[in-house]
Design an enzyme around this catalytic site. Structure first.
Site, PDB file in Angstrom:
ATOM      1  N   ARG A 166      77.960  19.532 -63.786  1.00 27.53           N
ATOM      2  CA  ARG A 166      78.675  18.268 -63.716  1.00 27.53           C
ATOM      3  C   ARG A 166      77.694  17.144 -64.078  1.00 27.53           C
ATOM      4  O   ARG A 166      76.484  17.319 -64.012  1.00 27.53           O
ATOM      5  CB  ARG A 166      79.219  18.017 -62.304  1.00 27.53           C
ATOM      6  CG  ARG A 166      80.214  19.058 -61.798  1.00 27.53           C
ATOM      7  CD  ARG A 166      80.654  18.715 -60.383  1.00 27.53           C
ATOM      8  NE  ARG A 166      81.657  19.654 -59.883  1.00 27.53           N
ATOM      9  CZ  ARG A 166      81.386  20.707 -59.121  1.00 27.53           C
ATOM     10  NH1 ARG A 166      80.122  20.972 -58.782  1.00 27.53           N
ATOM     11  NH2 ARG A 166      82.349  21.510 -58.700  1.00 27.53           N
ATOM     12  N   LYS A 221      79.121  18.693 -55.570  1.00 27.27           N
ATOM     13  CA  LYS A 221      80.428  18.251 -55.084  1.00 27.27           C
ATOM     14  C   LYS A 221      80.776  18.974 -53.782  1.00 27.27           C
ATOM     15  O   LYS A 221      80.629  20.188 -53.698  1.00 27.27           O
ATOM     16  CB  LYS A 221      81.498  18.539 -56.145  1.00 27.27           C
ATOM     17  CG  LYS A 221      82.840  17.903 -55.854  1.00 27.27           C
ATOM     18  CD  LYS A 221      83.786  18.126 -57.016  1.00 27.27           C
ATOM     19  CE  LYS A 221      85.130  17.481 -56.762  1.00 27.27           C
ATOM     20  NZ  LYS A 221      86.064  17.685 -57.892  1.00 27.27           N
ATOM     21  N   HIS A 254      81.669  15.851 -69.400  1.00 34.55           N
ATOM     22  CA  HIS A 254      82.168  16.929 -68.530  1.00 34.55           C
ATOM     23  C   HIS A 254      82.780  18.062 -69.360  1.00 34.55           C
ATOM     24  O   HIS A 254      82.900  19.191 -68.893  1.00 34.55           O
ATOM     25  CB  HIS A 254      83.212  16.377 -67.546  1.00 34.55           C
ATOM     26  CG  HIS A 254      83.489  17.285 -66.391  1.00 34.55           C
ATOM     27  ND1 HIS A 254      82.640  17.404 -65.308  1.00 34.55           N
ATOM     28  CD2 HIS A 254      84.531  18.123 -66.142  1.00 34.55           C
ATOM     29  CE1 HIS A 254      83.146  18.268 -64.449  1.00 34.55           C
ATOM     30  NE2 HIS A 254      84.286  18.721 -64.928  1.00 34.55           N
ATOM     31  N   ARG A 287      80.813  21.254 -69.534  1.00 33.21           N
ATOM     32  CA  ARG A 287      81.002  22.180 -68.412  1.00 33.21           C
ATOM     33  C   ARG A 287      82.239  23.052 -68.649  1.00 33.21           C
ATOM     34  O   ARG A 287      82.210  24.257 -68.434  1.00 33.21           O
ATOM     35  CB  ARG A 287      81.149  21.378 -67.115  1.00 33.21           C
ATOM     36  CG  ARG A 287      81.474  22.206 -65.857  1.00 33.21           C
ATOM     37  CD  ARG A 287      81.453  21.273 -64.652  1.00 33.21           C
ATOM     38  NE  ARG A 287      82.126  21.831 -63.483  1.00 33.21           N
ATOM     39  CZ  ARG A 287      81.530  22.585 -62.561  1.00 33.21           C
ATOM     40  NH1 ARG A 287      80.253  22.891 -62.680  1.00 33.21           N
ATOM     41  NH2 ARG A 287      82.199  23.020 -61.508  1.00 33.21           N
ATOM     42  N   HIS A 333      82.910  26.473 -57.514  1.00 28.13           N
ATOM     43  CA  HIS A 333      84.293  26.215 -57.092  1.00 28.13           C
ATOM     44  C   HIS A 333      84.569  26.851 -55.735  1.00 28.13           C
ATOM     45  O   HIS A 333      84.128  27.976 -55.471  1.00 28.13           O
ATOM     46  CB  HIS A 333      85.288  26.787 -58.110  1.00 28.13           C
ATOM     47  CG  HIS A 333      85.352  26.011 -59.384  1.00 28.13           C
ATOM     48  ND1 HIS A 333      85.851  26.533 -60.559  1.00 28.13           N
ATOM     49  CD2 HIS A 333      84.981  24.738 -59.679  1.00 28.13           C
ATOM     50  CE1 HIS A 333      85.785  25.633 -61.511  1.00 28.13           C
ATOM     51  NE2 HIS A 333      85.269  24.536 -61.000  1.00 28.13           N
ATOM     52  N   TYR A 355      90.771  28.070 -66.693  1.00 25.40           N
ATOM     53  CA  TYR A 355      90.130  28.375 -67.982  1.00 25.40           C
ATOM     54  C   TYR A 355      90.794  29.546 -68.697  1.00 25.40           C
ATOM     55  O   TYR A 355      90.584  29.728 -69.896  1.00 25.40           O
ATOM     56  CB  TYR A 355      88.634  28.631 -67.771  1.00 25.40           C
ATOM     57  CG  TYR A 355      87.928  27.411 -67.241  1.00 25.40           C
ATOM     58  CD1 TYR A 355      87.778  26.271 -68.030  1.00 25.40           C
ATOM     59  CD2 TYR A 355      87.447  27.368 -65.935  1.00 25.40           C
ATOM     60  CE1 TYR A 355      87.156  25.134 -67.540  1.00 25.40           C
ATOM     61  CE2 TYR A 355      86.821  26.226 -65.439  1.00 25.40           C
ATOM     62  CZ  TYR A 355      86.689  25.127 -66.244  1.00 25.40           C
ATOM     63  OH  TYR A 355      86.082  23.994 -65.753  1.00 25.40           O
TER      64      TYR A 355
END
Length: 355
Positions: A213, A238, A302, A305, A328, A337
């Protein structure tokens, strides 16, 4: 460099915030200033040198940083200044990230600027609904922006004033189901080929090569990189989570050359005036090289990524492995994805091809 012979004054120049540098005319002082800050400029009309008013510059000059609270307090009437102060303090007690604090403060300050002298605490749920409708119809807020405003104001009434049912009847805008924007491998190669600045190139390569990120790339410190194990620590990502990711083997030589030439002190990527590289500068690096490569796509940094995750999936990597590398919480987040990867649809032909 000793700054005792320089006087610093905060001001503006050509509508931009600057730090004026005043001192008795002395060629040696000018040389020292320009050696330390090669981008220092001289204004003939003001007869003074100046630098941009940036946090990194203030740190270098030893000037107190203007907090986000002071920034917004200056823009609202005294009636609601205690509310904004309490809001700011509660965000810090909850240890929200600096980005969240800045976002929430901006959203609440926007409401307070419209309220003017009307007390924030006196707003009813209906008045809040009217405000959110104003944001949608008049200010044309999109779903994500509107949700951010609702989150900030909800935090004030529920976490500061402890009114948990204030937002019971206020509906949430439905988030659009959008696919991630990414670049193909050929575009990634073109992007790297046109990037002639070694620091910028390494930044872009690490963003793509490790699926980082924007906040993660600028938060990298030298000691986070373990070249002996070919791993990198991503600290405080995050959700305040740490994780380990693999350092690409092809980057190691460039990384060592970069370190030898640029000699960063703490942060892997330092700004022009020292300190941490800024988010906006990293975005500009990506956009400028995107233009140089003639890649006509509306995409931010971004997207590197997203490209990393999609290309891993297409190369046969397991979805849960990709989830772990990206950090995640849920594999459902990573599953998006599969909708942009060619892997699952590459063997399916259109009926048109069989006519």
């Amino acid at each position: 460099m000793n700054f005792e012979q320089y006087n610093f004054i905060i001001g503006t120049h050509k509508s931009k915030k600057v730090i004026w540098i005043r001192f008795e005319y002395n060629k040696e002082l000018i040389t020292k200033l320009r050696t330390r800050f090669s981008s220092a400029k001289y204004s003939a009309t003001t007869k003074a040198w100046y630098l941009p008013d940036l946090p990194a510059v203030r740190t270098q000059l030893g000037i107190d940083q203007k907090s986000v609270l002071q920034k917004y307090l200056a823009k609202i009437p005294p009636t609601n200044q205690p509310a904004l102060t309490n809001f700011y303090n509660q965000l810090h007690l909850k240890q929200y990230s600096p980005n969240t604090v800045n976002t929430y403060m901006g959203e609440l300050a926007h409401l307070l600027s419209i309220l003017r002298t009307h007390p924030l605490d006196d707003l009813s749920p209906q008045r809040l609904k009217d405000y959110f409708l104003y944001l949608v119809h008049t200010q044309k807020f999109k779903e994500a922006k509107l949700n951010g405003s609702i989150n900030a104001i909800k935090f004030y009434f529920e976490q500061v004033l402890h009114r948990p049912r204030m937002f019971f009847d206020i509906p949430r805008p439905k988030k659009p189901s959008t696919l991630p924007k990414l670049l193909g491998k050929s575009d990634i190669k073109k992007l790297f080929a046109v990037c002639t600045n070694p620091k910028h190139l390494l930044m872009l390569q690490l963003c793509y090569g490790m699926g980082l990120r924007l906040s993660e790339i600028i938060n990298l410190k030298i000691h986070h990189i373990d070249s002996s194990r070919m791993q990198v620590s991503i600290v405080g990502a995050k959700g305040k989570k740490d994780r380990m990711t693999n350092l690409p083997e092809t980057i190691l030589e460039n990384l060592r050359l970069y370190y030898q030439n640029y000699k960063p002190k703490e942060w892997l990527f330092e700004g022009q005036y020292g300190g941490q590289y800024s988010r906006s500068s990293a975005q500009n690096v990506f956009k400028q090289n995107l233009q140089k490569a003639n890649i006509n796509k509306r995409i931010g940094i971004h997207g590197l990524r997203h490209s990393y995750a999609t290309h891993l999936l297409e190369s046969g990597a397991d979805l849960r492995f990709i989830q772990e590398l990206l950090g995640h919480n849920s594999v459902k987040t990573t599953q998006i994805y599969t909708h942009v990867s060619k892997r699952s649809t590459s063997n399916i032909k259109s009926p048109l091809d069989n006519l």
